[in-house]
Motif scaffolding. Structure first.
Motif, PDB file in Angstrom:
ATOM      1  N   PHE A   1       0.832  -1.205   0.000  1.00 29.28           N
ATOM      2  CA  PHE A   1       0.000   0.000   0.000  1.00 29.28           C
ATOM      3  C   PHE A   1       0.867   1.256   0.000  1.00 29.28           C
ATOM      4  CE2 PHE A   1      -2.130   3.466   2.199  1.00 29.28           C
ATOM      5  CZ  PHE A   1      -3.354   3.533   1.541  1.00 29.28           C
ATOM      6  N   ALA A   2       1.897   1.277   0.840  1.00 30.48           N
ATOM      7  CA  ALA A   2       2.751   2.463   0.962  1.00 30.48           C
ATOM      8  C   ALA A   2       3.468   2.778  -0.347  1.00 30.48           C
ATOM      9  CB  ALA A   2       3.760   2.253   2.085  1.00 30.48           C
ATOM     10  N   LYS A   3       3.890   1.739  -1.060  1.00 26.46           N
ATOM     11  CA  LYS A   3       4.572   1.937  -2.343  1.00 26.46           C
ATOM     12  C   LYS A   3       3.617   2.478  -3.400  1.00 26.46           C
ATOM     13  CE  LYS A   3       8.185  -1.556  -1.699  1.00 26.46           C
ATOM     14  NZ  LYS A   3       8.696  -2.892  -2.122  1.00 26.46           N
ATOM     15  N   ALA A   4       2.370   2.033  -3.341  1.00 29.12           N
ATOM     16  CA  ALA A   4       1.374   2.443  -4.335  1.00 29.12           C
ATOM     17  C   ALA A   4       0.766   3.813  -4.028  1.00 29.12           C
ATOM     18  CB  ALA A   4       0.274   1.396  -4.424  1.00 29.12           C
ATOM     19  N   HIS A   5       0.860   4.240  -2.757  1.00 27.70           N
ATOM     20  CA  HIS A   5       0.226   5.503  -2.358  1.00 27.70           C
ATOM     21  C   HIS A   5       1.205   6.352  -1.555  1.00 27.70           C
ATOM     22  CE1 HIS A   5      -3.687   4.016  -3.715  1.00 27.70           C
ATOM     23  NE2 HIS A   5      -3.382   2.882  -3.141  1.00 27.70           N
ATOM     24  N   LYS A   6       2.157   6.924  -2.253  1.00 30.18           N
ATOM     25  CA  LYS A   6       3.172   7.754  -1.606  1.00 30.18           C
ATOM     26  C   LYS A   6       2.592   9.058  -1.067  1.00 30.18           C
ATOM     27  CE  LYS A   6       6.923   5.835  -4.412  1.00 30.18           C
ATOM     28  NZ  LYS A   6       7.376   4.905  -3.374  1.00 30.18           N
ATOM     29  N   ASP A   7       1.344   9.365  -1.470  1.00 27.75           N
ATOM     30  CA  ASP A   7       0.670  10.551  -0.946  1.00 27.75           C
ATOM     31  C   ASP A   7       0.074  10.298   0.448  1.00 27.75           C
ATOM     32  OD1 ASP A   7      -1.069   8.700  -2.072  1.00 27.75           O
ATOM     33  OD2 ASP A   7      -2.609  10.201  -2.511  1.00 27.75           O
ATOM     34  N   GLU A   8       0.284   9.084   0.965  1.00 27.98           N
ATOM     35  CA  GLU A   8      -0.131   8.745   2.334  1.00 27.98           C
ATOM     36  C   GLU A   8       1.147   8.460   3.142  1.00 27.98           C
ATOM     37  OE1 GLU A   8      -3.120   9.060   3.328  1.00 27.98           O
ATOM     38  OE2 GLU A   8      -4.358   8.940   1.526  1.00 27.98           O
ATOM     39  N   PRO A   9       1.899   9.483   3.510  1.00 31.00           N
ATOM     40  CA  PRO A   9       3.239   9.314   4.109  1.00 31.00           C
ATOM     41  C   PRO A   9       3.260   8.656   5.485  1.00 31.00           C
ATOM     42  CG  PRO A   9       2.542  11.594   4.267  1.00 31.00           C
ATOM     43  CD  PRO A   9       1.528  10.904   3.404  1.00 31.00           C
ATOM     44  N   MET A  10       2.143   8.650   6.176  1.00 30.42           N
ATOM     45  CA  MET A  10       2.118   8.072   7.521  1.00 30.42           C
ATOM     46  C   MET A  10       2.589   6.618   7.516  1.00 30.42           C
ATOM     47  SD  MET A  10       0.198   5.784   9.445  1.00 30.42           S
ATOM     48  CE  MET A  10      -0.011   5.449  11.171  1.00 30.42           C
ATOM     49  N   TYR A  11       2.202   5.864   6.502  1.00 31.31           N
ATOM     50  CA  TYR A  11       2.511   4.427   6.464  1.00 31.31           C
ATOM     51  C   TYR A  11       4.003   4.172   6.267  1.00 31.31           C
ATOM     52  CZ  TYR A  11      -2.526   4.070   6.267  1.00 31.31           C
ATOM     53  OH  TYR A  11      -3.863   4.190   6.566  1.00 31.31           O
ATOM     54  N   SER A  12       4.594   4.829   5.274  1.00 28.71           N
ATOM     55  CA  SER A  12       6.029   4.635   5.035  1.00 28.71           C
ATOM     56  C   SER A  12       6.854   5.157   6.214  1.00 28.71           C
ATOM     57  CB  SER A  12       6.461   5.336   3.747  1.00 28.71           C
ATOM     58  OG  SER A  12       6.097   6.710   3.783  1.00 28.71           O
ATOM     59  N   LYS A  13       6.341   6.211   6.880  1.00 28.22           N
ATOM     60  CA  LYS A  13       7.044   6.787   8.028  1.00 28.22           C
ATOM     61  C   LYS A  13       7.227   5.768   9.150  1.00 28.22           C
ATOM     62  CE  LYS A  13       6.548  10.397  11.561  1.00 28.22           C
ATOM     63  NZ  LYS A  13       5.700  11.508  12.070  1.00 28.22           N
ATOM     64  N   HIS A  14       6.210   4.943   9.387  1.00 29.56           N
ATOM     65  CA  HIS A  14       6.255   3.994  10.515  1.00 29.56           C
ATOM     66  C   HIS A  14       6.607   2.561  10.100  1.00 29.56           C
ATOM     67  CE1 HIS A  14       4.720   6.822  13.533  1.00 29.56           C
ATOM     68  NE2 HIS A  14       3.917   7.275  12.595  1.00 29.56           N
ATOM     69  N   LEU A  15       6.626   2.275   8.804  1.00 33.57           N
ATOM     70  CA  LEU A  15       6.867   0.899   8.353  1.00 33.57           C
ATOM     71  C   LEU A  15       8.277   0.411   8.653  1.00 33.57           C
ATOM     72  CD1 LEU A  15       5.022   0.218   4.969  1.00 33.57           C
ATOM     73  CD2 LEU A  15       5.040  -1.217   7.013  1.00 33.57           C
ATOM     74  N   ASP A  16       9.280   1.277   8.509  1.00 32.37           N
ATOM     75  CA  ASP A  16      10.665   0.859   8.762  1.00 32.37           C
ATOM     76  C   ASP A  16      10.831   0.389  10.199  1.00 32.37           C
ATOM     77  OD1 ASP A  16      11.477   1.308   6.196  1.00 32.37           O
ATOM     78  OD2 ASP A  16      12.335   3.291   6.587  1.00 32.37           O
ATOM     79  N   SER A  17      10.272   1.158  11.128  1.00 30.62           N
ATOM     80  CA  SER A  17      10.335   0.787  12.546  1.00 30.62           C
ATOM     81  C   SER A  17       9.576  -0.514  12.786  1.00 30.62           C
ATOM     82  CB  SER A  17       9.749   1.902  13.409  1.00 30.62           C
ATOM     83  OG  SER A  17       9.725   1.524  14.769  1.00 30.62           O
ATOM     84  N   PHE A  18       8.419  -0.639  12.156  1.00 28.94           N
ATOM     85  CA  PHE A  18       7.589  -1.840  12.294  1.00 28.94           C
ATOM     86  C   PHE A  18       8.351  -3.076  11.802  1.00 28.94           C
ATOM     87  CE2 PHE A  18       4.427  -4.865  10.677  1.00 28.94           C
ATOM     88  CZ  PHE A  18       3.561  -4.967  11.757  1.00 28.94           C
ATOM     89  N   LYS A  19       8.957  -2.984  10.624  1.00 25.58           N
ATOM     90  CA  LYS A  19       9.675  -4.125  10.046  1.00 25.58           C
ATOM     91  C   LYS A  19      10.913  -4.477  10.881  1.00 25.58           C
ATOM     92  CE  LYS A  19      10.037  -2.438   5.837  1.00 25.58           C
ATOM     93  NZ  LYS A  19      10.400  -2.359   4.398  1.00 25.58           N
ATOM     94  N   SER A  20      11.584  -3.465  11.403  1.00 26.62           N
ATOM     95  CA  SER A  20      12.766  -3.694  12.225  1.00 26.62           C
ATOM     96  C   SER A  20      12.408  -4.429  13.519  1.00 26.62           C
ATOM     97  CB  SER A  20      13.426  -2.361  12.558  1.00 26.62           C
ATOM     98  OG  SER A  20      14.508  -2.548  13.444  1.00 26.62           O
ATOM     99  N   LYS A  21      11.343  -3.993  14.156  1.00 24.93           N
ATOM    100  CA  LYS A  21      10.917  -4.636  15.409  1.00 24.93           C
ATOM    101  C   LYS A  21      10.373  -6.038  15.151  1.00 24.93           C
ATOM    102  CE  LYS A  21      10.039  -0.280  17.798  1.00 24.93           C
ATOM    103  NZ  LYS A  21      11.314  -0.385  18.520  1.00 24.93           N
ATOM    104  N   LEU A  22       9.734  -6.230  14.003  1.00 16.68           N
ATOM    105  CA  LEU A  22       9.243  -7.563  13.653  1.00 16.68           C
ATOM    106  C   LEU A  22      10.414  -8.521  13.445  1.00 16.68           C
ATOM    107  CD1 LEU A  22       7.024  -9.557  12.952  1.00 16.68           C
ATOM    108  CD2 LEU A  22       6.943  -8.595  10.642  1.00 16.68           C
ATOM    109  N   ALA A  23      11.471  -8.048  12.804  1.00 19.03           N
ATOM    110  CA  ALA A  23      12.671  -8.873  12.600  1.00 19.03           C
ATOM    111  C   ALA A  23      13.303  -9.236  13.950  1.00 19.03           C
ATOM    112  CB  ALA A  23      13.677  -8.133  11.726  1.00 19.03           C
TER     113      ALA A  23
END
Length: 263
Positions: free
Chosen positions: A44-66
């Motif tokens: 979703f974040a890649k397809a909708h860069k006009d919704e910055p909230m998702y990409s802003k928090h995804l890196d942290s989310f993926k890091s903590k999931l790892a």
């Protein structure tokens, strides 16, 4: 009911986050929810860069999931290794007991022959004991030990000199019980340690994604991509709720089966 009230009800239903008690999930069930959600949000974040909230928090989310997945792997590997070793020990003791008993099959001496025949149906009943799952094997071993402690089997064991080997089985089972109990305690300790901490942090970000998506979809109904995202997130929640329900039923059946074997 007027049309305005009807519209409000419809909108409330459309933009609701469907219930899911994931605080009660096992770590692996929780991981599954996070993985599926992360994959959906990344697309979703890649397809909708006009919704910055998702990409802003995804890196942290993926890091903590790892981090969470890595911690689970360490804990589970250690527990599996310890249980495998003590399970192998009790299997060896059982094989020794059964083999020693079979050694008296062709003995002619009356007392020994009678003792062998007395024990024969008992050992025949449990001949596949080491082939079962650990939980079922534990139940069967305890059932076997209970039987052998009763007459006329206890006297037969003594007559054939099987007591030292039987004692080895008892000790091996006690060791298994102890390691299994320690594994559970270790797992609980990890829950209140790093694993619990990372899980809590993941939950916070996940809740943020859900609340933001629901609120944004309701505030901007013309943004159909947000409505669809909320629907997809809810679909994941629905699938995990059904899966968890099935797992609980399976666990109940396994416990009941083990109890029946032990009985």
């Amino acid at each position: 009911m007027n049309s305005l009230n009807r519209k409000v009800i419809i909108m409330t239903k459309t933009f609701t986050i469907r219930p899911l008690s994931y605080t009660n999930f096992t770590n692996r069930e929780f991981e599954s929810l996070m993985v599926d959600t992360g994959q959906l949000l990344e697309v979703f974040a890649k397809a909708h860069k006009d919704e910055p909230m998702y990409s802003k928090h995804l890196d942290s989310f993926k890091s903590k999931l790892a981090d969470f997945q890595g911690q689970l792997a360490i804990v589970e590997k250690k527990e599996a290794t310890n249980l495998t070793e003590v399970d192998r020990n009790r299997d060896s003791a059982l094989v020794g007991l059964f083999t020693l008993h079979r050694g008296f099959a062709k003995i002619k001496e009356t007392k020994l022959k009678e003792a062998h025949e007395t024990l024969k149906p008992v050992f025949a009943k449990y001949k596949d004991i080491t082939k079962h799952s650990n939980d079922v094997e534990t139940a069967e071993i305890k059932s076997l030990l209970k039987t052998l402690s009763e007459e006329p089997y206890q006297t037969a064991v003594t007559s054939l000199g099987l007591t030292p080997m039987l004692t080895a089985v008892i000790s091996a089972q006690e060791e298994y019980d102890q390691v299994e109990s320690q594994a559970r305690a270790h797992k609980s300790a990890k829950e209140v340690g790093k694993t619990r901490q990372v899980r809590t942090e993941l939950t916070s970000i996940y809740d943020l994604f859900m609340r933001y998506t629901a609120a944004s979809a309701e505030a901007y109904p013309e943004k159909e991509h947000l409505t669809k995202l909320l629907k997809d997130l809810n679909t994941i929640r629905d699938s995990k709720r059904r899966l968890t329900g099935l797992n609980k039923k399976e666990k109940k059946v396994k416990v009941e089966e083990a109890e029946q074997v032990a009985g």
